[in-house]
Design an enzyme around this catalytic site. Structure first.
Site, mmCIF file in Angstrom:
data_model
loop_
_atom_site.group_PDB
_atom_site.id
_atom_site.type_symbol
_atom_site.label_atom_id
_atom_site.label_comp_id
_atom_site.label_asym_id
_atom_site.label_seq_id
_atom_site.Cartn_x
_atom_site.Cartn_y
_atom_site.Cartn_z
ATOM 1 N N ALA A 192 -11.430 5.837 -8.825
ATOM 2 C CA ALA A 192 -10.261 5.131 -9.369
ATOM 3 C C ALA A 192 -9.235 4.864 -8.283
ATOM 4 O O ALA A 192 -8.172 4.310 -8.567
ATOM 5 C CB ALA A 192 -9.633 5.949 -10.496
ATOM 6 N N HIS A 193 -9.530 5.264 -7.046
ATOM 7 C CA HIS A 193 -8.599 5.077 -5.924
ATOM 8 C C HIS A 193 -9.335 4.366 -4.792
ATOM 9 O O HIS A 193 -10.257 4.927 -4.209
ATOM 10 C CB HIS A 193 -8.091 6.433 -5.400
ATOM 11 C CG HIS A 193 -7.481 7.303 -6.445
ATOM 12 N ND1 HIS A 193 -7.474 8.685 -6.358
ATOM 13 C CD2 HIS A 193 -6.866 6.998 -7.618
ATOM 14 C CE1 HIS A 193 -6.867 9.197 -7.420
ATOM 15 N NE2 HIS A 193 -6.491 8.184 -8.203
ATOM 16 N N GLN A 194 -8.931 3.150 -4.501
ATOM 17 C CA GLN A 194 -9.539 2.395 -3.402
ATOM 18 C C GLN A 194 -8.470 2.102 -2.355
ATOM 19 O O GLN A 194 -7.365 1.681 -2.712
ATOM 20 C CB GLN A 194 -10.159 1.092 -3.912
ATOM 21 C CG GLN A 194 -11.144 1.286 -5.057
ATOM 22 C CD GLN A 194 -10.495 1.271 -6.422
ATOM 23 O OE1 GLN A 194 -9.586 0.483 -6.682
ATOM 24 N NE2 GLN A 194 -10.942 2.131 -7.321
#
Length: 749
Positions: free
Chosen positions: A682-684
């Site tokens: 969920a974190h790019q």
């Protein structure tokens, strides 16, 4: 009972529809027969806790099958609309092979034999029991990994459709049986008169009837607009155009507008205010997330969640507001030679951000999953911290991942963008940037940059708008996020080798523990309460290291997401798992990845963990399982493909340690091993990172492209490496600093 009043796009009512997937009848027969294997009709299931479900409801759930209309058609529709082209081709070929007797014989062996002429059945004519045995063999076969991947793809889409689709009343036939409901009181209490905070500055292209009405709407917002029929474009001018409205774009729009500049924000998603949200998983994921929340890497190893709406990720994230860790700021300042991150400017930016989005330090009432994490840590003597959130300490909303219906979570659409609109900014929704407009740089003062950017070319996603939009600006800000900024820059002709590379994803694997209702110390259900309110940091491997091995938090898992990630061993086992859904607590293990992935084009991500990442993930998974056991789980497990789990009765310390030693992060479904994992992210970040030189980054420390003057990046792709914690504060703080430098740049023009 679900909310009845919401935006039409978020109702999700199925009704009668015309399917456009293009599958042939024989393909649909094969697909339906696989869907029946995934969720089959069964004799009545035995619910372990009578108080959860009455017998009639459980019996109805037992009888229902995913082969029934319209589920197979829904699967085909999503596959064609959202799937990678390779996956679509692979699945259609396999469905065609299974529609033939010879192909079924090759893939299913002797199980395809029948007692009557012609003695060999195609897949759809095999008995359900035989089909299940075939699928079970496929899942473990070392050399049939393409077929295994195809089944995994179908399984995920099948259960997602089954548990997320709703009727005209917003209900799903399986929800009552599995103990799930969308609470009727999930309505905002602080929003009156249906106020939409951004209405003053919003132009929604889906509401426009033609090119001329769009032109009129733009002009009413104070923009200089001309219609060029020769090039079929609407041309408008402003001081700054910002592509994207999330954590980076929202901050940039606010800072630039507040400095007196005319700002236009382009957002390809739609605008929803608090009262618009339905809290329904399926339609919310479809409308608020990139590719409807179904975005996989090219090898399907990792599923990626990224926001795609006004507010971007800040509209759908889980509220965690953790400041950039000191060791990370030190690393970026010293090893990456970026003094910004050790400066008072950056420290001040973090304070400004936290104040603007209303960060609070404590939670007054925790939900079921966070109770589990806290109790398990306390029983083991482990440190567990409260997670600051951009909401009040009383915020008890379990739906924030589908947009906060209470209006208490302060995403950019509730804060920075409101400031921007009040200062005259215009936000155009349903509008996708296609490329940046570049010309040869004739500015002698800044001739080291070959090109100069003078705006962006975009298109409205509404079929009623046929003209392109050409927005000319003094500065152009790319804030589409780490997945979309690189493709946009590459398609515009920029060639810096760092663009699209150095992608970090904070890969996640989950562990779970089942807590019967009889465990009265832990109250509530998995879908109730604040999503992330507590965190445990797994300590470094030695005293010399400042990096935690992993962090352990809790996720939002609606029934469709739960089902999608849940291992499939058999149809009966899967339905029995779903009956335990409300009291199955999940913990997520997040690592600060050292490996780097690549974004080659829009929707195409390549990524693989390093050996160090796998080791940190292993340690984190084992710690998470210990916490679940210590909290009182009667059964714990992982999401490994073989359904790895253990009952926690009086089995003794030795058996538990033996089980924990067997827990390892596996490769993806295409790997040759029998066991595999599906990772999540969920974190790019990092795919157009800042660099002290052109060789080390895609942009400089001011966020400006090395190749194009006036083109700035202002999103998560700027970050030099992974943060190791939820990155919202880091992204907004970095964007705040970069935006102020853009203001300085404009002063000097």
């Amino acid at each position: 009972m679900v909310r009845r009043e919401c935006h039409p796009l978020l109702k999700g009512e199925r009704g009668e529809r015309k399917y456009r997937h293009g599958f042939f009848g024989y393909e649909m027969e094969s697909l339906a027969s696989i869907c029946e294997v995934v969720i089959p009709p069964l004799p009545p299931l035995k619910d372990e806790e009578d108080e959860l479900n009455n017998k009639d409801v459980t019996k109805s759930f037992s009888n229902i099958s995913a082969s029934q209309h319209p589920y197979p058609h829904e699967v085909a529709e999503i596959l064609v609309k959202r799937g990678l082209i390779e996956a679509v081709i692979l699945i259609r070929v396999i469905l065609w092979v299974l529609a033939t007797r010879l192909g079924t014989l090759l893939l299913c062996g002797s199980l395809s034999f029948g007692g009557k002429w012609p003695f060999i059945n195609n897949f759809s004519n095999m008995g359900l029991e035989k089909r299940e045995k075939v699928v079970q063999k496929w899942l473990k076969h070392r050399f049939l990994t393409p077929i295994r991947l195809a089944f995994a793809y179908i399984k995920v889409l099948c259960v997602y459709c089954f548990f997320s689709s709703v009727d005209e009343k917003g209900d799903n036939p399986a929800w009552k049986a599995i103990g799930y409901e969308v609470a009727a009181d999930e309505k905002q209490k602080n929003v009156s008169n249906n106020k939409r905070p951004l209405q003053k500055g919003i132009i929604e292209t889906m509401q426009e009837q033609s090119d001329s009405t769009l032109q009129q709407s733009l002009a009413k917002k104070g923009l200089n607009v001309t219609m060029d029929t020769k090039t079929n474009t609407l041309k408008l001018k402003c001081d700054a155009v910002v592509v994207g409205s999330g954590c980076g774009g929202g901050v940039a729009a606010s800072v630039l507008s507040s400095a007196g500049h005319k700002v236009v924000v382009l957002e390809k998603g739609n605008y929803f205010a608090s009262q618009d949200y339905s809290s329904l998983e399926g339609p919310s994921m479809d409308q608020l997330y990139e590719t409807g929340g179904i975005l996989a890497s090219v090898d399907s190893r990792i599923l990626v969640l990224a926001g795609s709406t006004v507010g971007g990720g800040s509209a759908v994230n889980w509220s965690a507001c953790i400041k950039t860790p000191q060791n990370v700021m030190k690393e970026w300042s010293e090893e990456h030679k970026l003094p910004l991150f050790s400066s008072l400017e950056y420290q001040s930016a973090m304070e400004t951000v936290c104040e603007r989005i209303g960060v609070t330090e404590f939670c007054k009432q925790e939900g079921f999953q966070n109770q589990v994490l806290r109790k398990g840590c306390q029983n083991l003597g482990l440190k567990v911290d409260y997670v600051p959130r951009n909401s009040s300490g009383n915020h008890y909303c379990g739906s924030c991942g589908y947009g906060c219906p209470k209006g208490e979570k302060k995403g950019t659409q509730e804060t920075w963008l409101v400031d921007a609109v009040e200062s005259g900014a215009v936000i155009i929704t349903g509008c996708k940037a296609e490329k940046f407009l570049l010309q040869t740089n004739t500015n002698g003062r800044r001739s080291e940059r070959k090109n100069k950017c003078f705006g962006v070319l975009a298109k409205a996603l509404s079929s009623r708008i046929t003209m392109k939009l050409q927005i000319e600006a003094k500065v152009t800000v790319s804030a589409g996020g780490a997945l979309l900024t690189p493709p946009l820059m590459i398609s515009s002709g920029l060639r810096n080798k760092n663009i699209g590379r150095n992608l970090h994803l904070h890969p996640v694997l989950m562990t779970w523990g089942y807590f019967p209702d009889s465990n009265s110390e832990l109250e509530g259900k998995v879908f109730e309460g604040g999503i992330i309110t507590s965190v445990h940091k797994v300590p470094p491997r030695d005293s010399e290291s400042s990096d935690t091995r992993a962090i352990i938090e809790t996720p939002l898992l609606g029934p469709a997401s739960f089902a999608s990630l849940c291992p499939w061993e058999s149809g009966r086992d899967f339905k029995e798992r779903m009956l335990k859904y409300p009291r199955t607590s999940h913990l997520i293990t997040i690592i600060r990845d050292t490996a780097c992935g690549v974004v080659t084009s829009e929707g195409r991500i390549s990524y693989k963990l390093s050996e160090m990442d796998k080791e940190n993930m292993r340690i984190g998974l084992q710690q998470a399982l210990r916490i679940l056991i210590a909290a009182g789980a009667v059964e714990v497990g992982t999401h490994r493909s073989d359904g790895q789990r253990i009952k926690c009765g009086d089995i003794g310390y030795g058996k538990i340690e033996e089980f924990l030693d067997s827990v390892w992060p596996m490769e993806g479904a295409l790997s040759p091993g029998e066991k595999w994992n599906i990772y999540c992210s969920a974190h790019q970040m990092g795919s157009c990172r800042m660099g002290a030189t052109e060789k080390e980054g895609g942009v400089d420390e001011n966020g400006e492209s090395w190749e194009a003057e006036g083109l700035f990046v202002c999103d998560a792709s700027l970050l030099p490496s992974a943060v190791g914690v939820n990155p919202m504060i880091t992204i907004q703080s970095t964007a705040y600093c970069v935006s102020n430098r853009i203001v300085d740049y404009l002063k000097n023009l």
